[in-house]
Design a protein around this motif. Structure first.
Motif, PDB file in Angstrom:
ATOM      1  N   ARG A 206       9.727 -10.988   6.793  1.00 46.42           N
ATOM      2  CA  ARG A 206       9.523  -9.577   7.148  1.00 46.42           C
ATOM      3  C   ARG A 206       8.549  -8.898   6.184  1.00 46.42           C
ATOM      4  O   ARG A 206       7.679  -8.129   6.614  1.00 46.42           O
ATOM      5  N   ALA A 207       8.683  -9.178   4.888  1.00 43.39           N
ATOM      6  CA  ALA A 207       7.779  -8.576   3.904  1.00 43.39           C
ATOM      7  C   ALA A 207       6.348  -9.044   4.133  1.00 43.39           C
ATOM      8  O   ALA A 207       5.402  -8.247   4.081  1.00 43.39           O
ATOM      9  N   ILE A 208       6.175 -10.330   4.400  1.00 39.76           N
ATOM     10  CA  ILE A 208       4.831 -10.875   4.648  1.00 39.76           C
ATOM     11  C   ILE A 208       4.239 -10.265   5.913  1.00 39.76           C
ATOM     12  O   ILE A 208       3.083  -9.830   5.935  1.00 39.76           O
ATOM     13  N   ILE A 209       5.054 -10.238   6.977  1.00 42.02           N
ATOM     14  CA  ILE A 209       4.579  -9.731   8.272  1.00 42.02           C
ATOM     15  C   ILE A 209       4.146  -8.273   8.174  1.00 42.02           C
ATOM     16  O   ILE A 209       3.052  -7.898   8.608  1.00 42.02           O
ATOM     17  N   MET A 210       4.986  -7.432   7.582  1.00 47.33           N
ATOM     18  CA  MET A 210       4.699  -5.999   7.562  1.00 47.33           C
ATOM     19  C   MET A 210       3.611  -5.639   6.553  1.00 47.33           C
ATOM     20  O   MET A 210       2.792  -4.748   6.814  1.00 47.33           O
ATOM     21  N   ALA A 211       3.579  -6.312   5.413  1.00 49.19           N
ATOM     22  CA  ALA A 211       2.535  -6.018   4.421  1.00 49.19           C
ATOM     23  C   ALA A 211       1.151  -6.363   4.973  1.00 49.19           C
ATOM     24  O   ALA A 211       0.205  -5.570   4.859  1.00 49.19           O
ATOM     25  N   THR A 212       1.025  -7.542   5.580  1.00 47.07           N
ATOM     26  CA  THR A 212      -0.274  -7.933   6.140  1.00 47.07           C
ATOM     27  C   THR A 212      -0.619  -7.084   7.363  1.00 47.07           C
ATOM     28  O   THR A 212      -1.791  -6.750   7.581  1.00 47.07           O
ATOM     29  N   TYR A 213       0.388  -6.697   8.136  1.00 44.88           N
ATOM     30  CA  TYR A 213       0.155  -5.883   9.331  1.00 44.88           C
ATOM     31  C   TYR A 213      -0.372  -4.498   8.972  1.00 44.88           C
ATOM     32  O   TYR A 213      -1.388  -4.040   9.525  1.00 44.88           O
ATOM     33  N   TYR A 214       0.304  -3.822   8.054  1.00 44.46           N
ATOM     34  CA  TYR A 214      -0.143  -2.477   7.679  1.00 44.46           C
ATOM     35  C   TYR A 214      -1.523  -2.516   7.023  1.00 44.46           C
ATOM     36  O   TYR A 214      -2.364  -1.644   7.286  1.00 44.46           O
ATOM     37  N   ALA A 215      -1.752  -3.515   6.173  1.00 38.12           N
ATOM     38  CA  ALA A 215      -3.071  -3.644   5.552  1.00 38.12           C
ATOM     39  C   ALA A 215      -4.147  -3.887   6.606  1.00 38.12           C
ATOM     40  O   ALA A 215      -5.247  -3.314   6.549  1.00 38.12           O
ATOM     41  N   ALA A 216      -3.834  -4.730   7.589  1.00 36.44           N
ATOM     42  CA  ALA A 216      -4.790  -5.031   8.660  1.00 36.44           C
ATOM     43  C   ALA A 216      -5.146  -3.774   9.450  1.00 36.44           C
ATOM     44  O   ALA A 216      -6.321  -3.491   9.705  1.00 36.44           O
ATOM     45  N   GLN A 217      -4.142  -3.008   9.826  1.00 37.08           N
ATOM     46  CA  GLN A 217      -4.388  -1.809  10.615  1.00 37.08           C
ATOM     47  C   GLN A 217      -5.194  -0.775   9.828  1.00 37.08           C
ATOM     48  O   GLN A 217      -6.087  -0.111  10.377  1.00 37.08           O
ATOM     49  N   MET A 218      -4.898  -0.642   8.538  1.00 40.99           N
ATOM     50  CA  MET A 218      -5.656   0.294   7.714  1.00 40.99           C
ATOM     51  C   MET A 218      -7.121  -0.110   7.635  1.00 40.99           C
ATOM     52  O   MET A 218      -8.025   0.724   7.791  1.00 40.99           O
ATOM     53  N   LEU A 219      -7.383  -1.389   7.415  1.00 42.55           N
ATOM     54  CA  LEU A 219      -8.764  -1.864   7.281  1.00 42.55           C
ATOM     55  C   LEU A 219      -9.534  -1.750   8.590  1.00 42.55           C
ATOM     56  O   LEU A 219     -10.719  -1.406   8.597  1.00 42.55           O
ATOM     57  N   ILE A 220      -8.869  -2.030   9.696  1.00 43.02           N
ATOM     58  CA  ILE A 220      -9.529  -1.882  10.999  1.00 43.02           C
ATOM     59  C   ILE A 220      -9.810  -0.409  11.294  1.00 43.02           C
ATOM     60  O   ILE A 220     -10.877  -0.059  11.812  1.00 43.02           O
ATOM     61  N   ALA A 221      -8.866   0.472  10.944  1.00 43.35           N
ATOM     62  CA  ALA A 221      -9.110   1.908  11.110  1.00 43.35           C
ATOM     63  C   ALA A 221     -10.291   2.356  10.253  1.00 43.35           C
ATOM     64  O   ALA A 221     -11.128   3.150  10.698  1.00 43.35           O
ATOM     65  N   LEU A 222     -10.381   1.846   9.034  1.00 47.84           N
ATOM     66  CA  LEU A 222     -11.511   2.175   8.153  1.00 47.84           C
ATOM     67  C   LEU A 222     -12.836   1.738   8.761  1.00 47.84           C
ATOM     68  O   LEU A 222     -13.862   2.407   8.578  1.00 47.84           O
ATOM     69  N   SER A 223     -12.828   0.630   9.480  1.00 49.02           N
ATOM     70  CA  SER A 223     -14.074   0.114  10.054  1.00 49.02           C
ATOM     71  C   SER A 223     -14.634   1.036  11.120  1.00 49.02           C
ATOM     72  O   SER A 223     -15.810   0.931  11.476  1.00 49.02           O
ATOM     73  N   ALA A 224     -13.818   1.959  11.632  1.00 47.64           N
ATOM     74  CA  ALA A 224     -14.268   2.852  12.701  1.00 47.64           C
ATOM     75  C   ALA A 224     -15.125   3.998  12.203  1.00 47.64           C
ATOM     76  O   ALA A 224     -15.777   4.674  12.992  1.00 47.64           O
ATOM     77  N   VAL A 225     -15.137   4.241  10.884  1.00 46.13           N
ATOM     78  CA  VAL A 225     -15.795   5.448  10.376  1.00 46.13           C
ATOM     79  C   VAL A 225     -17.218   5.197   9.898  1.00 46.13           C
ATOM     80  O   VAL A 225     -17.842   6.072   9.311  1.00 46.13           O
ATOM     81  N   GLU A 226     -17.760   4.029  10.173  1.00 55.41           N
ATOM     82  CA  GLU A 226     -19.086   3.660   9.677  1.00 55.41           C
ATOM     83  C   GLU A 226     -20.166   4.640  10.112  1.00 55.41           C
ATOM     84  O   GLU A 226     -20.972   5.104   9.312  1.00 55.41           O
ATOM     85  N   CYS A 227     -20.224   4.971  11.374  1.00 49.41           N
ATOM     86  CA  CYS A 227     -21.315   5.789  11.909  1.00 49.41           C
ATOM     87  C   CYS A 227     -21.429   7.127  11.203  1.00 49.41           C
ATOM     88  O   CYS A 227     -22.516   7.614  10.936  1.00 49.41           O
ATOM     89  N   ARG A 228     -20.300   7.742  10.905  1.00 55.01           N
ATOM     90  CA  ARG A 228     -20.325   9.062  10.290  1.00 55.01           C
ATOM     91  C   ARG A 228     -20.483   8.982   8.777  1.00 55.01           C
ATOM     92  O   ARG A 228     -21.278   9.698   8.179  1.00 55.01           O
ATOM     93  N   ASP A 229     -19.706   8.083   8.138  1.00 58.68           N
ATOM     94  CA  ASP A 229     -19.613   8.139   6.691  1.00 58.68           C
ATOM     95  C   ASP A 229     -20.768   7.489   5.958  1.00 58.68           C
ATOM     96  O   ASP A 229     -21.016   7.804   4.805  1.00 58.68           O
ATOM     97  N   GLU A 230     -21.472   6.543   6.588  1.00 58.80           N
ATOM     98  CA  GLU A 230     -22.610   5.939   5.902  1.00 58.80           C
ATOM     99  C   GLU A 230     -23.620   7.025   5.519  1.00 58.80           C
ATOM    100  O   GLU A 230     -24.126   7.056   4.409  1.00 58.80           O
ATOM    101  N   THR A 231     -23.921   7.930   6.459  1.00 58.67           N
ATOM    102  CA  THR A 231     -24.865   9.009   6.178  1.00 58.67           C
ATOM    103  C   THR A 231     -24.268  10.024   5.208  1.00 58.67           C
ATOM    104  O   THR A 231     -24.918  10.477   4.269  1.00 58.67           O
TER     105      THR A 231
END
Length: 237
Positions: A206-231
């Motif tokens: 459970r610790a492995i599943i949830m730790a990697t899951y939350y980290a994955a979702q955060m990183l994928i969400a971060l990948s969405a902001v490229e267009c705005r934040d690069e500039t």
């Protein structure tokens, strides 16, 4: 190239609610043997915070960039999947599987098909095939096919995330790297779920599943902001 320090300075404060919600989940560590709406809320809360993180970049940004609103839609289906999996022992596992399958389709669409990078695709096809072959003897009934489709979808999502990185050509950005690491962590999380549920108990699953899951979702969400934040970040430097 935007520096990591600038990224942290710009995006870090927006992610504080997510980190707090994740800490709440791990501190409370509610037992899975007694599913409830409260435990569903605590499990989904970090994903809700990622909705807010994306929406904090502005409605106009979300509506004008396909990748951003597809990732937001993926996070919405992820929360539904999380809620269904709270009651997986009551017969809702396949419902959760369907929600996350839709999530991976949305993420793959957000990452796009360019560049194609067939070599990476072949590697992911091989890895996906090996993983499914490993689990095949442990599956039965409709899950034999449903899990096979799911493995193909998450493998496809991983391929599309990594295909964009292009480290050798120096065409990568921090957001593409974020998507790549997030996709890999998502695969690790889901593989841990499958092995633990269908094959044999995984220590600290459970610790492995949830730790990697939350980290994955955060990183994928971060990948969405490229267009705005690069500039925006370049103006800050």
């Amino acid at each position: 190239m935007v520096s990591p320090a600038s990224v942290v300075k710009s995006e870090g404060p927006k992610l504080v609610p997510f980190f707090k919600a994740t800490c709440v989940y791990f501190v409370l560590w509610l037992p899975t043997s007694t599913p409830s709406w409260f435990s569903a809320l605590i499990k989904c809360l970090p994903i809700f915070c990622l909705w807010v993180f994306l929406l904090a970049h502005g409605i106009s940004f979300m509506t004008s960039h396909c990748a951003a609103h597809r990732i937001l839609a993926g996070l919405i289906f992820s929360a539904l999947g999380d809620a269904f999996l709270i009651w997986q022992e009551q017969g809702y596992f396949t419902h959760g599987l369907l929600m996350f399958a839709i999530t991976h389709i949305l993420y793959s669409s957000a990452f796009g098909m360019k560049p194609l990078n067939l070599k990476a695709g072949l590697v992911f096809a091989l890895i996906s095939g090996l993983c499914y072959s490993f689990m095949y003897s442990c599956l039965s009934g409709p899950l034999t096919y449903l899990v096979g489709v799911y493995v193909a979808l998450i493998g496809f999502m991983g391929w599309r995330a990594i295909a964009r990185l292009q480290l050798c050509n120096d065409l990568w950005t921090w957001t593409k790297l974020s998507a790549c690491i997030g996709a890999v962590l998502f695969i690790v999380s889901d593989l841990s779920i499958a092995v633990n549920k269908f094959c044999f108990p995984v220590p600290y699953s459970r610790a492995i599943i949830m730790a990697t899951y939350y980290a994955a979702q955060m990183l994928i969400a971060l990948s969405a902001v490229e267009c705005r934040d690069e500039t925006h970040l370049k103006k800050m430097n």
